[in-house]
Design a protein around this motif. Structure first.
Motif, PDB file in Angstrom:
ATOM      1  N   VAL A 285     -95.333 -56.417 -57.819  1.00 13.29           N
ATOM      2  CA  VAL A 285     -94.863 -56.738 -56.464  1.00 13.29           C
ATOM      3  C   VAL A 285     -94.524 -55.460 -55.685  1.00 13.29           C
ATOM      4  O   VAL A 285     -93.918 -54.537 -56.229  1.00 13.29           O
ATOM      5  CB  VAL A 285     -93.609 -57.643 -56.542  1.00 13.29           C
ATOM      6  CG1 VAL A 285     -93.151 -58.059 -55.149  1.00 13.29           C
ATOM      7  CG2 VAL A 285     -93.901 -58.881 -57.396  1.00 13.29           C
ATOM      8  N   THR A 286     -94.902 -55.433 -54.406  1.00 11.91           N
ATOM      9  CA  THR A 286     -94.532 -54.302 -53.536  1.00 11.91           C
ATOM     10  C   THR A 286     -93.616 -54.824 -52.430  1.00 11.91           C
ATOM     11  O   THR A 286     -93.551 -56.031 -52.201  1.00 11.91           O
ATOM     12  CB  THR A 286     -95.783 -53.674 -52.899  1.00 11.91           C
ATOM     13  OG1 THR A 286     -96.441 -54.681 -52.128  1.00 11.91           O
ATOM     14  CG2 THR A 286     -96.726 -53.102 -53.930  1.00 11.91           C
TER      15      THR A 286
ATOM     16  N   PHE B 288    -103.057 -49.490 -46.317  1.00 16.07           N
ATOM     17  CA  PHE B 288    -102.325 -49.750 -47.548  1.00 16.07           C
ATOM     18  C   PHE B 288    -102.018 -48.485 -48.375  1.00 16.07           C
ATOM     19  O   PHE B 288    -101.786 -48.558 -49.578  1.00 16.07           O
ATOM     20  CB  PHE B 288    -103.083 -50.768 -48.414  1.00 16.07           C
ATOM     21  CG  PHE B 288    -103.229 -52.128 -47.762  1.00 16.07           C
ATOM     22  CD1 PHE B 288    -102.202 -52.672 -47.004  1.00 16.07           C
ATOM     23  CD2 PHE B 288    -104.397 -52.860 -47.913  1.00 16.07           C
ATOM     24  CE1 PHE B 288    -102.331 -53.921 -46.398  1.00 16.07           C
ATOM     25  CE2 PHE B 288    -104.544 -54.118 -47.322  1.00 16.07           C
ATOM     26  CZ  PHE B 288    -103.503 -54.643 -46.552  1.00 16.07           C
ATOM     27  N   GLY B 289    -102.018 -47.316 -47.723  1.00 19.58           N
ATOM     28  CA  GLY B 289    -101.614 -46.090 -48.426  1.00 19.58           C
ATOM     29  C   GLY B 289    -100.116 -46.144 -48.730  1.00 19.58           C
ATOM     30  O   GLY B 289     -99.339 -46.761 -47.990  1.00 19.58           O
ATOM     31  N   VAL B 290     -99.694 -45.464 -49.810  1.00 19.23           N
ATOM     32  CA  VAL B 290     -98.276 -45.553 -50.221  1.00 19.23           C
ATOM     33  C   VAL B 290     -97.351 -44.947 -49.168  1.00 19.23           C
ATOM     34  O   VAL B 290     -96.186 -45.330 -49.041  1.00 19.23           O
ATOM     35  CB  VAL B 290     -98.072 -44.885 -51.603  1.00 19.23           C
ATOM     36  CG1 VAL B 290     -98.207 -43.369 -51.533  1.00 19.23           C
ATOM     37  CG2 VAL B 290     -96.740 -45.293 -52.210  1.00 19.23           C
ATOM     38  N   GLU B 291     -97.877 -44.005 -48.359  1.00 21.41           N
ATOM     39  CA  GLU B 291     -97.021 -43.329 -47.375  1.00 21.41           C
ATOM     40  C   GLU B 291     -96.543 -44.274 -46.273  1.00 21.41           C
ATOM     41  O   GLU B 291     -95.642 -43.947 -45.525  1.00 21.41           O
ATOM     42  CB  GLU B 291     -97.702 -42.080 -46.803  1.00 21.41           C
ATOM     43  CG  GLU B 291     -99.033 -42.226 -46.087  1.00 21.41           C
ATOM     44  CD  GLU B 291    -100.202 -42.644 -46.993  1.00 21.41           C
ATOM     45  OE1 GLU B 291    -100.143 -42.404 -48.213  1.00 21.41           O
ATOM     46  OE2 GLU B 291    -101.163 -43.229 -46.462  1.00 21.41           O
ATOM     47  N   ARG B 292     -97.134 -45.505 -46.206  1.00 20.68           N
ATOM     48  CA  ARG B 292     -96.692 -46.438 -45.157  1.00 20.68           C
ATOM     49  C   ARG B 292     -95.205 -46.782 -45.297  1.00 20.68           C
ATOM     50  O   ARG B 292     -94.527 -47.074 -44.318  1.00 20.68           O
ATOM     51  CB  ARG B 292     -97.524 -47.723 -45.188  1.00 20.68           C
ATOM     52  CG  ARG B 292     -97.270 -48.677 -46.366  1.00 20.68           C
ATOM     53  CD  ARG B 292     -98.177 -49.882 -46.290  1.00 20.68           C
ATOM     54  NE  ARG B 292     -97.993 -50.893 -47.319  1.00 20.68           N
ATOM     55  CZ  ARG B 292     -98.562 -50.896 -48.524  1.00 20.68           C
ATOM     56  NH1 ARG B 292     -99.344 -49.885 -48.877  1.00 20.68           N
ATOM     57  NH2 ARG B 292     -98.352 -51.885 -49.374  1.00 20.68           N
ATOM     58  N   PHE B 293     -94.721 -46.761 -46.558  1.00 21.40           N
ATOM     59  CA  PHE B 293     -93.322 -47.141 -46.756  1.00 21.40           C
ATOM     60  C   PHE B 293     -92.391 -46.080 -46.159  1.00 21.40           C
ATOM     61  O   PHE B 293     -91.386 -46.410 -45.541  1.00 21.40           O
ATOM     62  CB  PHE B 293     -93.040 -47.359 -48.247  1.00 21.40           C
ATOM     63  CG  PHE B 293     -93.858 -48.495 -48.819  1.00 21.40           C
ATOM     64  CD1 PHE B 293     -93.593 -49.794 -48.447  1.00 21.40           C
ATOM     65  CD2 PHE B 293     -94.901 -48.250 -49.710  1.00 21.40           C
ATOM     66  CE1 PHE B 293     -94.360 -50.854 -48.944  1.00 21.40           C
ATOM     67  CE2 PHE B 293     -95.666 -49.290 -50.216  1.00 21.40           C
ATOM     68  CZ  PHE B 293     -95.397 -50.597 -49.832  1.00 21.40           C
ATOM     69  N   ALA B 294     -92.752 -44.797 -46.314  1.00 25.87           N
ATOM     70  CA  ALA B 294     -91.938 -43.720 -45.737  1.00 25.87           C
ATOM     71  C   ALA B 294     -92.049 -43.737 -44.211  1.00 25.87           C
ATOM     72  O   ALA B 294     -91.064 -43.492 -43.507  1.00 25.87           O
ATOM     73  CB  ALA B 294     -92.400 -42.373 -46.296  1.00 25.87           C
TER      74      ALA B 294
END
Ligand code: FAD
Length: 493
Positions: free
Chosen positions: A422-423, A475-481
């Protein structure tokens, strides 16, 4: 010709066991999955010893015949009986049996040696890793090595409900799912393996006004995207599934083009294609670390040696967070157990996969007649836990018999569990993370099986210079930052 029966419940002969072994399914878990032996009501009581003896005779090593885990309930139990249990009084502990993580299986299996170098190393031999390997090889990138810590189908790809639906809430997810449905249509013919794909549709039941508004919003989007989704009232839903209790829902969303598959052969199909084209798949080979040089991974370290590489793709499902951590990379993923069960086989009566919005219940009928169904538990904590609980049986039984009262007499044969990855926004993590050549292909929650065929094609295009799809920016991980997060909310379970 005489037929020597190995498993009476599932009608599996000793010849089929021999054929599985000859095809490379050497360990007991893989032979069980390939032939179906031990998956019937007796759970291996009558066939396990016979198959073990045969595998030893054929040359299997003791490590390969570690007996498989018997599944609760020990005897078939009717859903109606289970529904009398109070889930609130039942613990949400690790459950039984407390399975060792698949990657802790002893790795004394005879395996071809590892190469000293591979262009692309993929960590994880679930559907993501294997589909990517096959698609890369199909594009001429054949120096690909898939490292799987256990047997094929050990992770969520071998434990899921096989649902494939285009009913999503964003154009991106609809596009990916539609492409996967197209690929599922062709898979059996192209890969030479039967995947029991059946387009019986998906029927989402909306019990509240809020859920009705939700499916109406989605259906409007679906029509714009060219899907055949319709919002129908209880009377029309009863024409699709006459056994439903129509007092339990206000409306339903129905797309007749959605479907279900039997997951296991997808992995064999993709692995077979990847290997036929020159890629290598090594099972029982656990990744234990990474050697880095500056901002790059220089080599993958395993319990069977080290492999230098140019690119690493972590496709380790619910284990991705811990695998990424081996390279010092932090992911926001939260692995969470999801339980599921199968009933005794029934005559064909259920076309669609039925899901009740709000409580997370879903069930479908397999081509063999069994009902396969699951239900998420909001109380489930984070963790890679794969034990099965009585609490799940009670929750599922109550919800299923409320939706379809006639199910009360149907007996549960087996239950098992896997993990959702889960993300925070229910969308995957794709692309390089933390290091320049260290890619992630994870975070697919409860829909990774249906996304894998389409996403693997796009990923292979990108890695072979054929263009970058917008999903890799989205959907790159940097979207969360960056805070650029848009939540996918049409999740089951
Ligand atoms: C009960 C359940 C029901 C589901 N129902 C559906 C559904 O109906 N439809 C749908 O689309 N999706 C469904 N899903 C989700 C779907 O199964 C997953 O999203 C998908 O299978 C993920 O595939 P994967 O290849 O990323 O991961 P996995 O299949 O988990 O594969 C990861 C592999 O990595 C290996 N690994 C881990 N650590 C290491 C290491 N250190 N070294 C080497 N190998 C390692 C593991 O052994 C495993 O085989 C469900 C999931 C569950 C649990």
């Amino acid at each position: 010709m005489t037929k020597q029966l190995a498993c009476a419940c599932e009608d599996v002969s000793l010849d089929e066991v021999r054929r599985a072994f000859a095809l490379g399914h050497r360990d007991l878990e893989s032979v069980k999955r390939y032939t179906g032996f031990g998956t019937g009501p007796c759970q291996g009581k009558s066939c396990l010893a016979l198959v073990v003896r045969e595998l030893l005779r054929l040359g299997a090593t003791p490590a390969e015949i570690v007996p498989f885990t018997a599944r609760a309930p020990v005897q078939p139990v009717a859903l109606g009986e289970l529904a009398t249990l109070d889930p609130a009084a039942l613990p949400l502990d690790d459950g039984i049996p407390v399975e060792p993580p698949a990657t802790d299986v002893p790795s004394a299996h005879p395996q071809a040696p590892l190469p000293a170098h591979a262009d692309v190393v993929i960590v994880g031999g679930g559907i993501m890793g294997l589909a990517l390997a096959a698609e890369l090889a199909a594009r001429g990138r054949t120096d690909v090595l898939v490292l799987e810590g256990a047997y094929l189908n050990a992770g969520a790809s071998g434990r899921n409900g096989g649902g494939v639906r285009a009913q999503w809430s964003t154009p991106t997810m609809i596009r990916l799912a539609r492409r996967s449905l197209e690929l599922c249509d062709r898979f059996a013919v192209e890969m030479g393996v039967n995947v029991w794909f059946r387009r019986g549709g998906y029927l989402f039941l909306a019990p509240t006004k809020e859920q009705v508004a939700r499916i109406e919003r989605n259906a409007a989007l679906h029509r714009r995207e060219g899907l055949r989704t319709r919002v129908i009232g209880p009377a029309e839903a009863l024409e699709v599934v006459p056994e439903l209790d129509a007092s339990r829902f206000l409306a339903a969303s129905h797309n007749p083009d959605d479907g279900v598959v039997f997951p296991w052969p997808f992995l064999w199909g993709y692995a077979g294609k990847a290997e036929a084209l020159g890629a290598r798949v090594r099972t029982f080979t656990r990744v234990t670390g990474f050697e880095t040089a500056g901002r790059r991974v220089a080599a993958v370290v395993t319990d069977r040696g080290r492999v230098a590489c140019d690119t690493v793709v972590v496709a380790a499902g619910a284990w991705s967070k811990q695998v990424a951590a081996l390279a010092g990379v932090a992911l926001p993923n939260r692995p969470t157990r999801h339980e599921i069960l199968v009933t005794e086989p029934l005559k064909p009566w259920l076309d669609p996969l039925v899901s009740v919005l709000g409580n997370g219940l879903y069930f479908s009928q397999s081509q063999r007649g069994e009902l396969v169904g699951g239900m998420g538990d909001p109380a489930e904590p984070e963790g890679v836990v794969q034990g099965s609980t009585l609490r799940f049986l009670a929750r599922f039984a109550r919800a299923a018999t409320a939706a379809v009262p006639a199910l009360a007499g149907v007996k549960v044969l087996r239950q098992w569990a896997g993990c959702y990855d889960v993300t925070p926004d229910n969308n995957p993590v794709l692309g390089p993370a933390g290091l320049d050549n260290f890619h992630q292909l994870s975070g697919f929650v409860g829909h990774g099986f249906m996304m894998a065929p389409a996403v693997a094609e796009l990923y292979a295009d990108w890695l072979t210079g054929r263009g970058k799809d917008e999903i890799f920016d989205r959907f790159g991980v940097e979207r969360f930052a960056r805070g650029a997060v848009s939540r996918e909310d049409f999740i089951i379970g």
